[in-house]
Design an enzyme around this catalytic site. Structure first.
Site, short mmCIF file in Angstrom:
data_model
loop_
_atom_site.label_atom_id
_atom_site.label_comp_id
_atom_site.label_asym_id
_atom_site.label_seq_id
_atom_site.Cartn_x
_atom_site.Cartn_y
_atom_site.Cartn_z
N MET A 127 0.84 -1.19 0.00
CA MET A 127 0.00 0.00 0.00
C MET A 127 0.88 1.25 0.00
O MET A 127 1.93 1.28 0.64
CB MET A 127 -0.91 0.01 1.23
CG MET A 127 -1.74 -1.23 1.42
SD MET A 127 -2.82 -1.10 2.86
CE MET A 127 -3.30 -2.81 3.07
N MET A 180 -12.07 -8.30 -4.44
CA MET A 180 -11.97 -7.77 -3.08
C MET A 180 -13.32 -7.91 -2.38
O MET A 180 -14.34 -7.46 -2.89
CB MET A 180 -11.55 -6.30 -3.10
CG MET A 180 -10.13 -6.06 -3.60
SD MET A 180 -8.88 -6.80 -2.53
CE MET A 180 -9.16 -5.92 -0.99
#
Length: 234
Positions: free
Chosen positions: A47, A147
């Site tokens: 991330m 996701m």
């Protein structure tokens, strides 16, 4: 109908939930044991504090992990500008490099660059992103990551509505129109893995469900058992 050509259910523990000070031993804890053949992949959440509001691991850690384990690394890049940053992960030796459809206007080009660098290419879709606009380009990918939480943080609640996307792509694959591994990430645990397996998932990312207990290998074995039972009864 169960497709006999599908791989056995795969488990990919997310080290986002592991002890960052002991990543080598945390990965070793989910390797081959008396109760399980060992995980199929190790899932690495990258991330960048741009695409998602969090900052985690990057290339230097991945390079270190590649030296510390023979388990294939499944790098999930929750980052902006994957065209620039994704191929180097494949060049470094990551087995599967997945980036987000929402982060680029040209996912096919990024996928081709990842493959040219020696990796498998994965496309990730957020919970609110529709599958249909991407079906035609999935021939250029090896993995589709659905996701089941919003990307950016671990420990979120599973969103069962995303399983409609899993069912839709499973039908296309089982017709023989695509060769693609279906992966799911977010909220996978004892209480949700059977739902995901029934919908048609091949590879299950699990973080706290594996590393939240005292025996990660036992947790992996139990998750694999549940997913396999669903597949065998399909």
């Amino acid at each position: 109908m169960c497709n006999p050509g599908r791989p056995a259910p795969m488990i990919a523990p997310s080290i986002l939930s592991a002890d960052f000070a002991n990543l080598q031993s945390e990965i070793a804890a989910v390797g081959p044991s008396d109760i399980d053949p060992g995980v199929d992949w190790v899932h690495v959440d990258v991330m960048d504090n741009h695409f998602v509001p969090n900052l985690t691991l990057g290339m230097p850690v991945v390079e270190s992990l590649l030296k510390a384990t023979d388990i294939p690394l499944d790098c999930h890049l929750m980052i902006a500008d994957p065209g620039r940053w994704a191929p180097p992960y494949a060049e470094a030796g990551a087995y599967n490099v997945t980036f987000h459809a929402e982060a680029t206007d040209d996912p096919t080009s990024v996928a081709r660059d990842i493959r040219a660098a020696g990796g498998k290419a994965g496309l990730a879709l957020k919970p609110g992103t529709a599958l249909e606009p991407y079906v035609e380009i999935l021939r250029d990918f090896d993995t589709l990551l659905i996701m089941s939480v919003e990307p950016g943080f671990g420990g979120q609640k599973f969103m069962p509505e995303v399983l409609d996307k899993v069912r839709a792509i499973r039908k296309i694959i089982d017709r023989g129109d695509l060769r693609l591994l279906v992966e799911i990430d977010g909220g996978i645990a004892d209480s949700t893995i059977e739902q995901a397996a029934e919908a048609g998932v091949d590879c299950f990312v699990a973080g706290s469900a594996v590393y939240g207990g005292d025996d990660p290998a036992a947790r992996v074995a139990e998750l694999r058992r549940k997913a396999t039972a669903v597949r065998e009864n399909a």
